[in-house]
Design an enzyme around this catalytic site. Structure first.
Site, PDB file in Angstrom:
ATOM      1  N   THR A 191       0.811  -1.224   0.000  1.00  8.06           N
ATOM      2  CA  THR A 191       0.000   0.000   0.000  1.00  8.06           C
ATOM      3  C   THR A 191       0.840   1.268   0.000  1.00  8.06           C
ATOM      4  OG1 THR A 191      -0.226   0.084   2.432  1.00  8.06           O
ATOM      5  CG2 THR A 191      -1.840  -1.216   1.210  1.00  8.06           C
ATOM      6  N   VAL A 238      -3.504   5.184   0.598  1.00  2.00           N
ATOM      7  CA  VAL A 238      -4.903   4.953   0.974  1.00  2.00           C
ATOM      8  C   VAL A 238      -5.064   3.436   1.097  1.00  2.00           C
ATOM      9  CG1 VAL A 238      -7.308   5.516   0.465  1.00  2.00           C
ATOM     10  CG2 VAL A 238      -5.490   7.010  -0.338  1.00  2.00           C
ATOM     11  N   HIS A 239      -4.667   2.935   2.261  1.00  2.00           N
ATOM     12  CA  HIS A 239      -4.380   1.514   2.431  1.00  2.00           C
ATOM     13  C   HIS A 239      -5.534   0.600   2.041  1.00  2.00           C
ATOM     14  CE1 HIS A 239      -0.761   2.741   4.603  1.00  2.00           C
ATOM     15  NE2 HIS A 239      -1.515   3.556   5.322  1.00  2.00           N
ATOM     16  N   ASP A 240      -6.690   0.802   2.648  1.00  2.00           N
ATOM     17  CA  ASP A 240      -7.790  -0.149   2.465  1.00  2.00           C
ATOM     18  C   ASP A 240      -8.327  -0.176   1.040  1.00  2.00           C
ATOM     19  OD1 ASP A 240      -7.604  -0.875   5.110  1.00  2.00           O
ATOM     20  OD2 ASP A 240      -9.199   0.461   5.778  1.00  2.00           O
TER      21      ASP A 240
END
Length: 279
Positions: A191, A238-240
């Site tokens: 990510t 924006v990891h998720d």
């Protein structure tokens, strides 16, 4: 494909959910289930309902999940996501409530009753899924795959070695990773490679839509944190969003099959995902 999103919304969770809503129908995205993590579960559940309300998709059910990790005190991240979980971005108030059935019971029932395998997208701590699989380990055979944002190969973001989602409930993560289900891990090593730069945010703003404004608000609020500015001067990961973006286009990332273990005992390395990159 049929899938659910298990989430703790959460700014980057909201981005991930909006990506899914833009690309999949109500027959594909079956439900949102919530869990305590970024914020307490009551706040996250309300946020899930708010996001669906904004997208005019509130016929998708929301099931409230576990309020605490399996056997630890809850660790939250309001200092990142704000006390409302969405850093003040103006999603509307929901016009409906969550379902009366709890998330763990819903997921258990869904897997038992479904004639086809279900994909589970996990955007937060794995408490709900860990509880389902600890009580009914045979249900791993009814799961198509579990795509999750969590962990990292060699480093963390909440401690030197632990990523937040795994650290909140490492015991649940250990259950899931040892369940035998097919797993796709989107760790920090993945990510951190895609950044919401000003140029990218401007392109989103140029769509001249409320959703575009909300996306920029969600990502921009993270970029303003001092700890993020120091490490990511050009913008924030924006990891998720990687989880649902992978559902849309699985060629966006490359990976390899390897063993991953979760540390649940050590005070120093609690929550670390030990990724055997050397095989």
């Amino acid at each position: 494909m049929k899938f659910i999103i298990d989430t703790d919304p959460g700014t980057d969770d909201a981005v991930a959910i909006l990506i899914a809503l833009a690309h999949f129908s109500d027959e594909e995205l079956l439900a949102l289930t919530t869990v305590a993590g970024n914020v307490k579960v009551d706040v996250g559940t309300r946020n899930a309902l708010r996001i669906l309300e904004h997208a005019n998709r509130n016929n998708i059910p929301v099931y409230k999940g576990e309020s605490t990790p399996l056997n630890r005190d809850l660790l939250t991240a309001e200092w990142v996501h704000g006390t409302d979980g969405l850093n003040g971005v103006g999603f509307p108030e929901p016009s409906k409530s969550e379902e009366t059935l709890g998330a763990v019971d819903y997921i258990t029932q869904l897997l038992k009753d479904s004639e086809e395998k279900i994909t589970i997208c996990v955007l937060g701590p794995m408490t709900n899924i860990g509880k389902v699989l600890s009580q009914n380990p045979e249900l791993s055979e009814k799961i198509e795959q579990i795509i999750f944002m969590g962990g990292g190969a060699g480093f963390g973001n909440h401690t030197p070695v632990a990523e937040f989602n795994i650290l909140v409930d490492p015991e649940a993560a250990k259950i899931v990773l040892n369940s035998g289900a097919k797993l796709v891990m989107m760790g920090l090593d993945v990510t951190h490679q895609a950044i919401s730069t000003k140029e990218r945010l401007n392109k989103i703003l140029e769509t001249d839509t409320v959703t575009g404004e909300h996306l920029v608000g969600l990502m921009g609020s993270l970029a303003e944190l001092d700890i993020v500015k120091e490490k990511f001067p050009d913008g924030t990961p924006v990891h998720d969003a990687f989880v649902t973006a992978y559902l849309v286009d699985n060629s966006l990332t490359k990976g390899e099959l390897t063993n991953v273990e979760v540390e649940v005992d050590s005070e120093l390395t609690l929550g670390q995902t030990v990724v055997d990159t050397n095989h």
